[in-house]
Design a protein around this motif. Structure first.
Motif, PDB file in Angstrom:
ATOM      1  N   UNK A  67       0.810  -1.224   0.000  1.00  0.00           N
ATOM      2  CA  UNK A  67       0.000   0.000   0.000  1.00  0.00           C
ATOM      3  C   UNK A  67       0.843   1.272   0.000  1.00  0.00           C
ATOM      4  N   UNK A  68       0.134   2.404   0.016  1.00  0.00           N
ATOM      5  CA  UNK A  68       0.799   3.681   0.194  1.00  0.00           C
ATOM      6  C   UNK A  68       1.726   4.091  -0.924  1.00  0.00           C
ATOM      7  N   UNK A  69       1.427   3.668  -2.162  1.00  0.00           N
ATOM      8  CA  UNK A  69       2.253   4.022  -3.331  1.00  0.00           C
ATOM      9  C   UNK A  69       3.702   3.574  -3.195  1.00  0.00           C
ATOM     10  N   UNK A  70       3.920   2.482  -2.466  1.00  0.00           N
ATOM     11  CA  UNK A  70       5.284   1.960  -2.311  1.00  0.00           C
ATOM     12  C   UNK A  70       5.899   1.622  -3.666  1.00  0.00           C
ATOM     13  N   UNK A  71       5.091   1.063  -4.539  1.00  0.00           N
ATOM     14  CA  UNK A  71       5.614   0.624  -5.839  1.00  0.00           C
ATOM     15  C   UNK A  71       5.528   1.700  -6.915  1.00  0.00           C
ATOM     16  N   UNK A  72       4.734   2.738  -6.671  1.00  0.00           N
ATOM     17  CA  UNK A  72       4.620   3.799  -7.668  1.00  0.00           C
ATOM     18  C   UNK A  72       3.451   4.715  -7.381  1.00  0.00           C
TER      19      UNK A  72
END
Length: 336
Positions: A67-72
């Motif tokens: 979650x939380x735009x970890x990957x983008x």
């Protein structure tokens, strides 16, 4: 003795090779969400889906939420899946104009009152083949929509569209900003976590959004006036990398197939609509928010203000003929 050593080494190599192959086959599949872990779609949709499907998949194939735009960032989610950085992601098709054009039909004002109707529209279009081109690079887990967007205003609850004249509003999309122009307002693109600050500082006078975001980002503290005029909805999609899907065993593919498509979209929509109603009720019961009630005459004024929206949406598409056909189908579904 030397022969025995060779045999022992051979056995060890065989076991190691088997273990390596087993580890290669076992993999964690990444599910990307631009929301924080406690966000509505992260917790109530994606994590719930993950928990359910992981109980049915083989031990070597499990999903995990990132979650939380970890990957983008939010606009990058579709590309993350296509590139294999994420195996599955929550995607807002209108964040990337031109990539999922026909899905944007649900942005026509007054077409989608709730997520259940929106999911029915998008899945019908998908079954008719109207969305084949835009989702050709993905395994589609679910297509659905938000409920109809509401106006969250800082200073006053708007009752008529002409009250928006000259105001700056947080816009949900490029087409949303175009619609604001029809009533003399201007749209401003603001990332979700920064909406509160921009409302508080007066950079924008309001935000067009949904109730789950209103609660998640505590917008009641800075925008306590809510009007629900039957505006646009946003298309939503949960998409999977096609190569990831192809790499799974037949048994695991069957599980994915069972937990994808219209039935899954209907489940998502039911959760979304229930949350929307529950959140509205909780704010009404608390009495801290001003819900502007619109009668039939007032609603007709909003309809009139955006009477040209459908034609504007169709003419703005790269393939107006396909867009017009999709709009006809969408209206037929919405009228059911």
């Amino acid at each position: 003795m030397f022969t025995n050593m060779l045999k022992t080494a051979a056995v060890a190599l065989t076991l190691a090779a088997g273990l390596t192959a087993s580890l290669a086959q076992a993999r964690e599949m990444r599910v990307s969400s631009f929301e924080p872990a406690q966000g509505f779609y992260s917790s109530k949709i994606l994590q719930a889906w993950i928990d359910d499907i992981n109980a049915k998949l083989s031990d070597g194939a499990k999903f995990k939420l990132y979650p939380g735009s970890i990957l983008g960032a939010p606009p990058a989610q579709a590309e993350l899946v296509k590139a294999g950085v994420a195996d599955v992601a929550l995607v807002v098709p209108t964040y990337t104009p031109g990539l999922f054009p026909i899905s944007g039909v649900v942005e026509v004002p007054g077409l989608v009152p709730n997520s259940t109707v929106g999911a029915n529209i998008l899945n019908t279009l998908s079954e008719e083949g109207a969305l084949d081109a835009e989702y050709a690079d993905y395994k589609v887990i679910a297509l659905f929509t938000t409920p109809s967007y509401r106006f969250f205003m800082t200073d006053e609850g708007v009752t008529a569209p002409d009250q928006l004249n000259g105001k700056k509003l947080r816009s949900p999309s490029q087409f949303g900003s175009e619609l604001f122009g029809m009533v003399g307002a201007s749209g401003v693109s603001i990332p979700a976590p920064q909406v509160y600050e921009n409302l508080e500082r007066g950079v924008v006078s309001g935000a067009v959004w949904v109730m789950d975001a209103y609660r998640t980002f505590r917008l009641n503290e800075v925008a306590p006036n809510i009007t629900t005029p039957g505006f646009i909805a946003s298309p939503m999609a949960i998409l999977m990398n096609k190569d990831t899907y192809a790499s799974l065993s037949d048994a695991d593919k069957a599980v994915l197939d069972q937990m994808s498509g219209r039935a899954t979209a209907q489940w998502v929509a039911s959760v979304v609509d229930a949350a929307d109603a529950e959140i509205e009720k909780s704010f009404r019961d608390a009495g801290e928010v001003n819900f502007v009630e619109l009668d039939a005459t007032a609603l007709a004024a909003w309809d009139e203000a955006f009477a040209g929206a459908a034609d504007a949406w169709v003419s703005g598409q790269a393939d107006p003929e396909a867009a017009a056909s999709a709009l006809v189908s969408a209206r037929a579904v919405a009228a059911q």
